[in-house]
Design a protein around this motif. Sequence first.
Motif: not given
Length: 219
Positions: A194-202
Amino acid sequence: MTLSVILVDDHALVREGLARLIDSAPEFQVAGQGACLADGYSLLAKQHDLLVVDVSMPDGSGLSLARYAREHYPNMGIVVVTMHNDDETLLEALDAGASALVLKSDPSDDVLYAVRQAVHRPRSFVADGLSDALRRRESSSKPRLTPRETEVMASLLDGASVSQVARSLYMSESTVKTHIARLYDKLGVHNRAALAMAAVQHGLVPNSARSAQQAALTA
């Protein structure tokens, strides 16, 4: 009691149309008009109850005049009029301390409503679409990470374990875990994928998509 209004807009037809509309209300009287920010600052030097100002002016943004008026005349009503129907303009008007924002394409009744609201509640803010704009701003706001948190996150996205992060950044494992906990909290996630996806999103890590995918697969 008649309330004094000043209008600042570089388009004479728009300004005169607003003047006629506002003068049609028995409680208002347009006491001055200006075609640029310099005119607006001069008009503000005298006592008035309401400022109506356009955003796009030949010598700058009308929002700077709105901000000045709010700082120096805290009880003045301030209505921003604009042709720009976008979140950025709306939220900038809110941040500048305006009382209301209306579009030049809005019906006359809506303009008068905003003017009356601005006079009676100058420190509030009314505008169509405000709640949606605030929700979009909140959802798109980028979490602020410290330089150390950014380094830890980058290592995690590259697939490093806690012990590997600790060795590469010369930190103890307990310190790394503390940084990870803070990262999870700031990004509202509970695991590395989830951290990986959030990093990409932001957009927190440049060129992170490939590393994020690797981190998600190795989590």
